[in-house]
Motif scaffolding. Structure first.
Motif, PDB file in Angstrom:
ATOM      1  N   ARG A 324       0.844  -1.203   0.000  1.00  0.00           N
ATOM      2  CA  ARG A 324       0.000   0.000   0.000  1.00  0.00           C
ATOM      3  C   ARG A 324       0.880   1.253   0.000  1.00  0.00           C
ATOM      4  N   HIS A 328       1.712   4.484  -3.236  1.00  0.00           N
ATOM      5  CA  HIS A 328       1.721   5.940  -3.084  1.00  0.00           C
ATOM      6  C   HIS A 328       3.097   6.542  -3.394  1.00  0.00           C
ATOM      7  N   VAL A 346      -6.957   0.511  -3.203  1.00  0.00           N
ATOM      8  CA  VAL A 346      -6.425   1.868  -3.198  1.00  0.00           C
ATOM      9  C   VAL A 346      -7.376   2.833  -2.500  1.00  0.00           C
ATOM     10  N   GLY A 347      -8.663   2.694  -2.745  1.00  0.00           N
ATOM     11  CA  GLY A 347      -9.634   3.633  -2.186  1.00  0.00           C
ATOM     12  C   GLY A 347      -9.738   4.874  -3.053  1.00  0.00           C
ATOM     13  N   THR A 349      -8.519   7.676  -3.919  1.00  0.00           N
ATOM     14  CA  THR A 349      -7.301   8.479  -3.749  1.00  0.00           C
ATOM     15  C   THR A 349      -6.623   8.695  -5.100  1.00  0.00           C
ATOM     16  N   LEU A 351      -3.375   8.816  -6.715  1.00  0.00           N
ATOM     17  CA  LEU A 351      -2.009   8.432  -6.401  1.00  0.00           C
ATOM     18  C   LEU A 351      -1.021   9.407  -7.053  1.00  0.00           C
ATOM     19  N   GLU A 379      -9.647   9.167 -10.883  1.00  0.00           N
ATOM     20  CA  GLU A 379      -9.518  10.098  -9.758  1.00  0.00           C
ATOM     21  C   GLU A 379      -8.938  11.446 -10.183  1.00  0.00           C
TER      22      GLU A 379
END
Length: 536
Positions: A324, A328, A346-347, A349, A351, A379
């Motif tokens: 995780r 990032h 990942v959710g 977010t 990156l 995203e």
């Protein structure tokens, strides 16, 4: 706490004469309070909160500022930091905390600093020690202060020259503070990190207070105990020495080449601190990449200076949080990123590597057969129109939800997303800056209700009244909608008696609240304060 008055005190539309009257209420309660009755104490606490809110107003007149400053030192200190008070307004003998706040703001005269350097109250000397640009003679006086807490405070904020001197202070806690000061010269920090003290420290907080050897119980029941959990001393001040090394490791001014020895340190926490440092030598990275602690490897995975070979090696690491953190990493190769995206959640977010992806890379990602990969560019909020539109029509609800707030989507596209995916995308559509008022009103009435959508609508400056009325049906959205200027006055006024104190405060702070209602509220509170004063 009177949430109604707190809201009014923060209301940007509050007339100046009502600000005067609220200030008078706080002063009256402060004067009437005796501190011997629980109700009186509660009233005083409530008015302290009210006064604190009033001090944050940006439209205070000179007279209002001085009236609040005269109420108590806490109010005056807040006004100092807001720029409302000057040294000419303050007598340091009467308002010492306010005077210290002026020194901290850099606007107090040097003679005040000299006065407080000799103050019998160690707490005031400690506060002074953190003030900037102190006269040299004051700094010298504080460096020689008999209370180590005062010298510690100085060491945290002082100049490189004084930090160098204090690195040899007989108290170990002062040395720890020097290690945390980013102004400390690199060579001094390196010596503190490695424990290369020319002269060992003589004291620490533990042996100041306890007979040694002593180990502090992490669950110490003594309410007045100030020792850190696990603090210990056997004569070598070992816990403070450890804390000093940790502070030096955390200090970005410490030369990273002086820290390589910590790669094999028995302390997991110190190895984690090292792994987070940028500029590590490849051999140090290699050692940390095989560390038995997954926390160390996780810190390394998030290190922005980590090279590609180590990134690829860590991509196979199944230790907790390693992958995780790697996702990032700003320089993770796209092939590694896409591989991990299907393995690690990942959710919602953006990156760092996706934020810098080129148009060609975004096109490749958005065309992936794997939904988790298409989710990555969704995203972004600056996608080329063709990619944006393709993702808006994506059959996967998670992808559509992620791209729903993207600017440039039409109402037709947004409605199509809601039709295709229902409640899963409603909140994202409600957050879209180009959603029309009509669409927002329809989303607010969506069945079944989409609570996150209501919250998103209530946060929008352009939310229409009809949508805001619907937001009042949800507890969280109600708190936001109550303070929205577009909420109809009738609904706003009704919320002043709401069961939820957060709603009451938000409604009272609403800049569209009718002035007549504000006057009625203040008049009622004045009557209550007068009654309390008459029976006090």
């Amino acid at each position: 706490m009177n949430h109604l008055l707190l809201g009014l005190a923060a209301n940007p539309s509050l007339p100046s004469d009502l600000t005067d009257r609220l200030i008078a209420v706080t002063v009256a309660v402060a004067v009437a309070g005796t501190g011997t009755d629980a109700d009186a104490d509660a009233d005083a606490d409530a008015e302290d909160d009210l006064a604190a809110t009033l001090t944050c107003r940006t439209d205070l007149s000179r007279a209002q500022t001085l009236a609040l400053a005269a109420r108590c030192d806490d109010d005056a200190a807040r006004l100092v930091h807001g720029g409302g008070l000057t040294a000419a307004d303050i007598d340091p003998a009467i308002r010492p905390r306010t005077a210290l706040a002026l020194l901290d703001a850099g606007t107090g005269p040097p003679e005040w600093a000299r006065r407080f350097a000799e103050d019998a109250d160690a707490g005031r000397r400690r506060t002074l020690a953190s003030c900037p640009d102190l006269p040299p003679d004051v700094t010298e006086r504080l460096a020689a202060d008999p209370d180590p807490d005062v010298v510690v405070e100085l060491a945290l904020f002082t100049t490189p020259e004084m930090a160098t001197r204090l690195a040899g202070h007989p108290h170990a806690e002062v040395r720890r503070a020097v290690a945390a000061n980013e102004a400390t010269p690199p060579a001094v920090l390196a010596a503190l990190a490695m424990g290369a003290d020319a002269v060992p420290a003589e004291r620490c907080l533990v042996c100041d207070r306890e007979e040694i050897p002593f180990v502090h119980d992490p669950h110490c029941p003594r309410p007045d105990c100030v020792l850190r959990a696990g603090a210990s001393c056997d004569g070598s001040h070992e816990s403070t020495v450890y804390d000093t090394r940790q502070a030096a490791l955390q200090n970005p001014a410490t030369p990273v080449e002086a820290l390589t020895g910590f790669a094999d340190h028995p302390s997991v926490l110190l190895r984690r601190e090292l792994a987070a440092r940028t500029g590590l030598l490849p051999q140090v990275c290699a050692r940390l990449a095989t560390d038995p602690d997954p926390g160390v490897r996780g810190e390394l995975a998030g290190n922005a200076s980590l090279g590609e070979p180590f990134i690829r090696a860590l991509a196979a690491d199944t230790g907790y949080d390693v992958r995780r953190r790697l996702l990032h990493h700003p320089h993770i190769p796209l092939d590694v990123l896409t591989q991990l995206a299907d393995l690690v959640r990942v959710g919602p977010t953006l990156l760092p590597r996706i934020a810098t992806a080129s148009a060609a890379e975004l096109a490749d990602l958005s065309a992936s057969p794997i939904a988790a990969v298409r989710l990555l560019p969704a995203e972004r909020r600056d996608l080329p129109p063709a990619i944006r539109d393709a993702l808006a029509a994506d059959p996967d609800a998670k992808v559509a939800k992620a791209v729903a707030p993207h600017p440039g989507l039409t109402d037709t596209q947004l409605r199509a997303m809601v039709t295709a995916h229902g409640i899963q995308v409603v909140a994202g559509v409600a957050a879209n800056p180009d959603a029309s008022p009509t669409l927002l009103a329809d989303l607010a009435r969506h069945s079944p209700p989409a609570r996150r959508a209501l919250t998103a609508i209530a946060r929008r400056a352009d939310a229409p009244a009809a949508a805001l009325i619907a937001c009042l049906t949800d507890k969280k959205a109600r708190r936001l909608a109550a303070g929205h200027p577009a909420l109809p006055p009738s609904a706003m006024t009704g919320l002043l008696a709401d069961d939820d104190s957060h709603v009451v405060e938000a409604a009272a702070s609403n800049p569209s609240l009718p002035v007549g209602v504000m006057r009625e509220v203040v008049a009622r509170e004045e009557a209550r304060a007068a009654a309390a004063a008459g029976t006090g």
